[in-house]
Design an enzyme around this catalytic site. Sequence first.
Site, short mmCIF file in Angstrom:
data_model
loop_
_atom_site.label_atom_id
_atom_site.label_comp_id
_atom_site.label_asym_id
_atom_site.label_seq_id
_atom_site.Cartn_x
_atom_site.Cartn_y
_atom_site.Cartn_z
N TYR A 1 -10.43 17.85 -87.36
CA TYR A 1 -10.34 18.86 -88.42
C TYR A 1 -11.72 19.23 -88.98
O TYR A 1 -11.82 19.62 -90.14
CB TYR A 1 -9.42 18.36 -89.54
CG TYR A 1 -7.93 18.57 -89.27
CD1 TYR A 1 -7.41 19.84 -88.98
CD2 TYR A 1 -7.03 17.52 -89.32
CE1 TYR A 1 -6.05 20.04 -88.75
CE2 TYR A 1 -5.66 17.71 -89.09
CZ TYR A 1 -5.19 18.98 -88.80
OH TYR A 1 -3.84 19.19 -88.59
N LYS B 1 2.98 15.11 -86.86
CA LYS B 1 2.20 14.44 -87.91
C LYS B 1 2.97 13.26 -88.53
O LYS B 1 4.19 13.13 -88.32
CB LYS B 1 1.83 15.47 -88.98
CG LYS B 1 0.88 16.57 -88.48
CD LYS B 1 0.50 17.55 -89.59
CE LYS B 1 -0.46 18.62 -89.08
NZ LYS B 1 -0.89 19.56 -90.16
N GLU C 1 -9.69 19.80 -78.44
CA GLU C 1 -8.76 18.83 -79.02
C GLU C 1 -8.10 17.96 -77.94
O GLU C 1 -7.91 16.77 -78.14
CB GLU C 1 -7.68 19.58 -79.83
CG GLU C 1 -8.26 20.26 -81.05
CD GLU C 1 -7.28 21.22 -81.73
OE1 GLU C 1 -6.14 21.35 -81.24
OE2 GLU C 1 -7.68 21.84 -82.73
N THR D 1 1.57 28.08 -91.86
CA THR D 1 1.05 26.78 -92.29
C THR D 1 1.88 26.09 -93.39
O THR D 1 2.18 24.90 -93.28
CB THR D 1 -0.41 26.95 -92.78
OG1 THR D 1 -1.15 27.54 -91.73
CG2 THR D 1 -1.03 25.60 -93.15
N ARG E 1 8.46 24.46 -88.99
CA ARG E 1 8.09 24.29 -90.40
C ARG E 1 9.08 24.99 -91.32
O ARG E 1 9.41 24.49 -92.39
CB ARG E 1 6.67 24.83 -90.62
CG ARG E 1 5.58 23.92 -90.03
CD ARG E 1 4.25 24.63 -90.01
NE ARG E 1 3.13 23.74 -89.67
CZ ARG E 1 1.93 24.20 -89.37
NH1 ARG E 1 1.67 25.50 -89.35
NH2 ARG E 1 0.95 23.35 -89.07
N HIS F 1 0.90 19.91 -85.88
CA HIS F 1 -0.34 20.65 -85.60
C HIS F 1 -0.24 21.28 -84.23
O HIS F 1 0.30 20.68 -83.30
CB HIS F 1 -1.55 19.71 -85.61
CG HIS F 1 -2.74 20.29 -84.90
ND1 HIS F 1 -3.57 21.21 -85.51
CD2 HIS F 1 -3.20 20.15 -83.64
CE1 HIS F 1 -4.50 21.60 -84.62
NE2 HIS F 1 -4.30 20.96 -83.49
N ASN G 1 3.20 19.34 -93.39
CA ASN G 1 3.84 20.45 -92.66
C ASN G 1 4.19 20.08 -91.22
O ASN G 1 4.29 20.92 -90.34
CB ASN G 1 2.98 21.72 -92.74
CG ASN G 1 1.59 21.49 -92.17
OD1 ASN G 1 1.29 20.42 -91.65
ND2 ASN G 1 0.75 22.49 -92.26
P1 ATP Z 1 -2.82 22.77 -88.14
O1 ATP Z 1 -4.30 22.96 -87.90
O2 ATP Z 1 -2.49 21.40 -88.71
O3 ATP Z 1 -2.01 23.16 -86.94
P2 ATP Z 1 -2.65 25.33 -89.38
O4 ATP Z 1 -3.54 25.77 -88.26
O5 ATP Z 1 -1.36 26.02 -89.57
O6 ATP Z 1 -2.35 23.78 -89.29
P3 ATP Z 1 -4.99 25.12 -91.04
O7 ATP Z 1 -5.48 26.22 -91.93
O8 ATP Z 1 -5.74 24.83 -89.78
O9 ATP Z 1 -3.45 25.39 -90.75
O10 ATP Z 1 -4.95 23.81 -91.95
C1 ATP Z 1 -4.97 22.50 -91.37
C2 ATP Z 1 -4.06 21.60 -92.16
O11 ATP Z 1 -4.64 21.35 -93.46
C3 ATP Z 1 -2.70 22.21 -92.50
O12 ATP Z 1 -1.77 22.03 -91.45
C4 ATP Z 1 -2.29 21.46 -93.75
O13 ATP Z 1 -1.77 20.17 -93.40
C5 ATP Z 1 -3.62 21.28 -94.45
N1 ATP Z 1 -3.91 22.34 -95.43
C6 ATP Z 1 -4.37 23.59 -95.17
N2 ATP Z 1 -4.54 24.30 -96.30
C7 ATP Z 1 -4.17 23.48 -97.31
C8 ATP Z 1 -4.10 23.60 -98.75
N3 ATP Z 1 -4.45 24.72 -99.37
N4 ATP Z 1 -3.66 22.53 -99.44
C9 ATP Z 1 -3.31 21.37 -98.84
N5 ATP Z 1 -3.36 21.19 -97.51
C10 ATP Z 1 -3.77 22.22 -96.75
MG MG Z 2 -5.37 24.75 -87.71
#
Ligand code: ATP
Ligand code: MG
Length: 156
Positions: A49, A9, A126, A91, A102, A115, A112
Amino acid sequence: MQKTLVIIKPDAVQRRLIGKIINRFEEKGLEIVGLKMTVISEGLAKEHYSVHEGREYYENLIKFMTSGPVVMLVLRGMNAIEVTRKLMGSTFGYEADPGTIRGDYAMSKRFNLIHGSDSEESAEREISLFFENGDLTQNEQSGLKWIYDMSGENPL
Ligand code: ATP
Ligand code: MG
C-alpha cells in the site's frame, strides 16, 4: 490473458466469507492460478500500500491488513483486472452497488473485505510481492473452452 492479485482481507476471513467471495470469481469464469492463506508482515503491507503513505488512514490500514490471516488469490482471465474490480464494487461498503461483493457484504470504509489490483503495473508488482513465479499453476484449465470461444487464434 491478464492476471490480477486479490486479497481476501482479515475482516472477510473472520466473518467466514472466504468461500462466498472465491465463489463469485469462480462462477464468473476467472481461473484461480495461485492461492494461499497467510498473515501479511508489516513490511510487505507497507510496500503493498505504499502509494497511500502519508494519508490519514494509512497507519490504521497497515494495522488492519496485518491484524489476522488473509487469503491471497491470483486470478487469470480476459480483462481480469477490470472484471475483478467490478465484481468487488466501489471502495466504501456503504456506497458499493448491490450485487457486488462489497455492496452485498460490507458497510465500512476500511473494513471492505477485499483488495484487487487496479492496473497491469500494480498487478505485476503486487503478484511478485506475494508469490514466487513457481507458485502459480501453468496448467490450462479444461473448462475454458466453454468460458470463451477458443476456436480462433485468440479466446473470444
Ligand atoms: P484496495 O486497494 O484495497 O483494493 P481500493 O482500490 O478500492 O481498495 P484504495 O483507494 O486503493 O481503494 O484504498 C485502499 C484501502 O484503504 C481501501 O480498500 C480501504 O481499506 C482503505 N481506505 C481508503 N480510503 C479510506 C478512508 N478514507 N478511510 C479509511 N480507510 C480507507
Ligand atoms: Mg487500491
